[in-house]
Motif scaffolding. Structure first.
Motif, PDB file in Angstrom:
ATOM      1  N   LEU A  31       0.860  -1.183   0.000  1.00  0.00           N
ATOM      2  CA  LEU A  31       0.000   0.000   0.000  1.00  0.00           C
ATOM      3  C   LEU A  31       0.891   1.225   0.000  1.00  0.00           C
ATOM      4  O   LEU A  31       1.820   1.321   0.800  1.00  0.00           O
ATOM      5  N   THR A  32       0.634   2.109  -0.913  1.00  0.00           N
ATOM      6  CA  THR A  32       1.319   3.391  -0.869  1.00  0.00           C
ATOM      7  C   THR A  32       0.389   4.444  -1.450  1.00  0.00           C
ATOM      8  O   THR A  32      -0.730   4.120  -1.866  1.00  0.00           O
ATOM      9  N   GLY A  33       0.814   5.682  -1.452  1.00  0.00           N
ATOM     10  CA  GLY A  33      -0.101   6.699  -1.953  1.00  0.00           C
ATOM     11  C   GLY A  33       0.528   8.055  -2.129  1.00  0.00           C
ATOM     12  O   GLY A  33       1.709   8.256  -1.865  1.00  0.00           O
ATOM     13  N   ASP A  34      -0.288   8.973  -2.598  1.00  0.00           N
ATOM     14  CA  ASP A  34       0.156  10.339  -2.846  1.00  0.00           C
ATOM     15  C   ASP A  34      -0.944  11.312  -2.444  1.00  0.00           C
ATOM     16  O   ASP A  34      -2.129  10.988  -2.556  1.00  0.00           O
ATOM     17  N   ARG A  35      -0.506  12.489  -2.062  1.00  0.00           N
ATOM     18  CA  ARG A  35      -1.483  13.555  -1.811  1.00  0.00           C
ATOM     19  C   ARG A  35      -1.779  14.252  -3.133  1.00  0.00           C
ATOM     20  O   ARG A  35      -0.842  14.671  -3.819  1.00  0.00           O
ATOM     21  N   VAL A  65      -3.428   4.610  -2.639  1.00  0.00           N
ATOM     22  CA  VAL A  65      -4.427   5.564  -2.164  1.00  0.00           C
ATOM     23  C   VAL A  65      -4.086   6.958  -2.679  1.00  0.00           C
ATOM     24  O   VAL A  65      -2.944   7.404  -2.605  1.00  0.00           O
ATOM     25  N   ALA A  67      -4.595  10.251  -1.537  1.00  0.00           N
ATOM     26  CA  ALA A  67      -4.928  10.642  -0.163  1.00  0.00           C
ATOM     27  C   ALA A  67      -5.590  12.014  -0.132  1.00  0.00           C
ATOM     28  O   ALA A  67      -4.995  13.003   0.269  1.00  0.00           O
ATOM     29  N   GLN A  70      -5.871  13.845   3.112  1.00  0.00           N
ATOM     30  CA  GLN A  70      -4.592  14.336   3.633  1.00  0.00           C
ATOM     31  C   GLN A  70      -4.235  15.725   3.086  1.00  0.00           C
ATOM     32  O   GLN A  70      -3.355  16.385   3.629  1.00  0.00           O
ATOM     33  N   GLN A 157      -2.813   7.390   8.233  1.00  0.00           N
ATOM     34  CA  GLN A 157      -2.000   6.632   7.298  1.00  0.00           C
ATOM     35  C   GLN A 157      -1.938   5.160   7.707  1.00  0.00           C
ATOM     36  O   GLN A 157      -1.887   4.278   6.859  1.00  0.00           O
ATOM     37  N   ASP A 160      -4.903   3.622   6.251  1.00  0.00           N
ATOM     38  CA  ASP A 160      -4.695   3.352   4.819  1.00  0.00           C
ATOM     39  C   ASP A 160      -3.977   2.015   4.622  1.00  0.00           C
ATOM     40  O   ASP A 160      -4.311   1.227   3.739  1.00  0.00           O
ATOM     41  N   VAL A 169       5.275  -1.379   2.588  1.00  0.00           N
ATOM     42  CA  VAL A 169       5.068   0.008   2.191  1.00  0.00           C
ATOM     43  C   VAL A 169       6.399   0.546   1.678  1.00  0.00           C
ATOM     44  O   VAL A 169       7.337   0.716   2.448  1.00  0.00           O
TER      45      VAL A 169
HETATM   46  N1  TRP Z   1       1.865  10.904   3.010  1.00  0.00           N
HETATM   47  C1  TRP Z   1       2.090  10.413   1.693  1.00  0.00           C
HETATM   48  C2  TRP Z   1       2.640  11.567   0.850  1.00  0.00           C
HETATM   49  O1  TRP Z   1       2.469  12.722   1.199  1.00  0.00           O
HETATM   50  C3  TRP Z   1       0.847   9.862   1.029  1.00  0.00           C
HETATM   51  C4  TRP Z   1       0.211   8.717   1.756  1.00  0.00           C
HETATM   52  C5  TRP Z   1      -1.048   8.699   2.285  1.00  0.00           C
HETATM   53  C6  TRP Z   1       0.783   7.441   2.030  1.00  0.00           C
HETATM   54  N2  TRP Z   1      -1.308   7.505   2.878  1.00  0.00           N
HETATM   55  C7  TRP Z   1      -0.201   6.709   2.748  1.00  0.00           C
HETATM   56  C8  TRP Z   1       2.020   6.857   1.766  1.00  0.00           C
HETATM   57  C9  TRP Z   1       0.056   5.418   3.222  1.00  0.00           C
HETATM   58  C10 TRP Z   1       2.264   5.568   2.234  1.00  0.00           C
HETATM   59  C11 TRP Z   1       1.286   4.857   2.952  1.00  0.00           C
HETATM   60  O2  TRP Z   1       3.205  11.328  -0.182  1.00  0.00           O
END
Ligand code: TRP
Length: 349
Positions: A31-35, A65, A67, A70, A157, A160, A169
């Motif tokens: 699981l990873t993500g971006d704002r 995700v 986000a 966030q 997070q 998530d 992650v």
């Molecule tokens: N905080 C991460 C960013 O700004 C984005 C993110 C949201 C994330 N939820 C996550 C990264 C869970 C890893 C796991 O890029």
């Protein structure tokens, strides 16, 4: 079991997972993500997107995700959010994320994911929240008072990561405190109620950090970032106005010559050559010749990605469908996990 994993312990876990991953990728859930605060740029691409595509194609279960909640941790408008989210999906697909394999979803569409926040918040103390170095840094950068959401976003997070039982992650070193917090929440929940969650491992990426055009970290807010979605002309303009120095002879020296060196690294990453090699070839032809070479390499490298981007942009309903389906899938996964959580807590009525 100790409550604080040292960096070395985390590095060791990361190495072990990397070795095992090659043998048995299907055991892993990423699981990873971006704002969604803007367009993805070369820093994102070399820093994380390439690695996600690699894990996806290796057979890991991959989840991303977007986000959106966030975004409001440190700013008070959501004015561009819809557009940013759709463009983020476009960027992912153009870079090789395959929605058949990777579940792409937004926070705000998944109520049971967000509901995990309540039991999880009960598992962390005020001082743990206040200690998180990223929270401190982001508070200072934002110039705002610390909002409740910024203070607690590492817990969000954790929601998530844990709602889909993520066990890896991919992170840079600076994100390790978040993973540590997530592991602690998982451990405490499992001990206090019932074993529901894995303790995820931060997969330390050998982050190829591509510097921004001025040698600082590449970031949209510094105006030194080359977005994937920029046109060839915009890219050329940005490179042209990047700051170098009067020395004609091109050499790679990141400390003394940040501008020239950042350009060399950009060319190196986008051509597969070494910085030294490129510097030697340019020799005393000067910064102008170097910039022309960088422009050509970046535009050449991004050409197929930009071509796919343009095609995808023409079919927004398709992009909306991808997101809708990702959200539907994530909703099912989150509901199943929340059911388990409520069972474990004796709260299923
Ligand atoms: N905080 C991460 C960013 O700004 C984005 C993110 C949201 C994330 N939820 C996550 C990264 C869970 C890893 C796991 O890029």
């Amino acid at each position: 079991m100790g409550t604080t994993d040292t960096f070395l312990a985390q590095k060791k876990m990361s190495d072990e997972v990397k070795a095992d991953l090659a043998k048995d990728p299907s055991r892993y859930i990423m699981l990873t993500g971006d704002r969604p605060t803007g367009r993805l740029h070369l820093g994102h691409f070399f820093g994380t997107i390439k690695e996600r595509v690699r894990l996806q194609d290796a057979g890991v279960h991959t989840n991303i995700v977007i986000a959106d909640y966030q975004v409001i941790t440190d700013r008070d408008t959501t004015a561009d959010i819809h557009d940013n989210v759709l463009n983020m999906v476009i960027d992912y697909l153009a870079c090789g994320i395959d929605p058949e394999k990777t579940m792409i979803f937004t926070h705000s569409a998944i109520p049971p994911l967000n509901q995990l926040m309540l039991p999880f918040l009960s598992l962390v103390s005020e001082s743990e929240l206040l200690r998180n170095p990223t929270v401190k840094a982001e508070k200072d950068a934002s110039g705002h008072a610390l909002t409740g959401l910024l203070l607690t976003y590492p817990v969000h997070q954790a929601c998530d990561i844990l709602f889909c039982k993520g066990n890896i992650v991919p992170v840079g070193k600076d994100q390790l405190p978040h993973i540590e917090q997530t592991r602690q929440i998982a451990r405490r929940f499992n001990e206090r109620f019932a074993p529901v969650f894995p303790e995820p491992v931060g997969l330390l990426t050998e982050a190829v950090e591509i510097p921004g055009l001025d040698g600082r970290k590449m970031s949209k807010s510094y105006g030194n970032a080359i977005s994937l979605s920029a046109t060839e002309e915009e890219t050329a303009k940005l490179i042209k106005k990047s700051k170098t120095d009067p020395e004609r002879m091109i050499t790679f020296d990141p400390d003394e010559r940040p501008g020239v060196s950042a350009l060399l690294t950009t060319a190196a990453l986008t051509t597969g050559r070494s910085e030294q090699d490129i510097a030697e070839e340019i020799g005393d032809a000067g910064a102008g010749a170097l910039k022309a070479y960088v422009t050509q390499s970046v535009n050449g490298y991004l050409a197929p990605i930009r071509e796919r981007r343009r095609e995808l942009e023409r079919d927004i309903p398709f992009i909306e469908d991808i997101l809708y389906e990702g959200n539907e899938r994530a909703l099912c996964v989150a509901q199943a996990t929340l059911d388990e959580v409520r069972d474990a807590m004796g709260m299923s009525y």
